[in-house]
Design an enzyme around this catalytic site. Structure first.
Site, PDB file in Angstrom:
ATOM      1  N   GLU A   1     -10.453   7.545   8.209  1.00  0.00           N
ATOM      2  CA  GLU A   1     -11.635   7.212   7.404  1.00  0.00           C
ATOM      3  C   GLU A   1     -12.917   7.668   8.103  1.00  0.00           C
ATOM      4  O   GLU A   1     -13.867   8.085   7.450  1.00  0.00           O
ATOM      5  CB  GLU A   1     -11.690   5.705   7.149  1.00  0.00           C
TER       6      GLU A   1
ATOM      7  N   LYS B   1     -14.979   0.513  -2.256  1.00  0.00           N
ATOM      8  CA  LYS B   1     -14.345   1.726  -1.746  1.00  0.00           C
ATOM      9  C   LYS B   1     -13.391   2.210  -2.833  1.00  0.00           C
ATOM     10  O   LYS B   1     -12.489   1.488  -3.256  1.00  0.00           O
ATOM     11  CB  LYS B   1     -13.582   1.440  -0.459  1.00  0.00           C
TER      12      LYS B   1
END
Length: 118
Positions: free
Chosen positions: A21, A98
């Site tokens: 990420e 997200k």
């Protein structure tokens, strides 16, 4: 009292606990709702008498550009800046989502919601 909402602010950022990420990033959606006294601006028709949503959007984009491990941390920074910089705001609520989180399943988004008031 009045409400101003900014819906579906789209940003690309690098939040998360996983190494991947941090490197590749992800798409995020931010929704913002503020409460303020809009009585004066309703009659004056002057930008100086209201909460400028351009300023709100700017805060969201700047804070989302700063990497955090947790969405809660990014949301807290957004709320803190809004209350520090825009004195008219009495309460702010932010939802940070997200899109397609890497959690091993078919999940459209994960969202956290936080609020702060004076």
């Amino acid at each position: 009292m009045g409400v101003i909402k900014l819906k579906n602010i789209k940003v690309y950022a690098y939040h998360g606990c996983l190494v991947e990420e941090k490197k590749i990033g992800s798409d995020y959606r931010v929704d913002l709702k503020i409460k303020a006294d809009l009585t004066t601006s309703a009659t004056s028709d002057r930008l100086a008498d209201t909460v400028d949503y351009v300023h709100l959007n700017h805060i969201v984009k700047q804070e989302m550009a700063i990497r955090s491990k947790l969405l809660e941390h990014a949301a807290e920074r957004i709320l803190k800046r809004i209350l520090e910089e825009i004195t008219m705001v009495q309460k702010a609520t932010v939802a940070v989502a997200k899109i397609n989180p890497p959690i091993g399943g078919n999940v459209e988004m994960v969202t956290i919601i936080r609020s702060k008031k004076r």
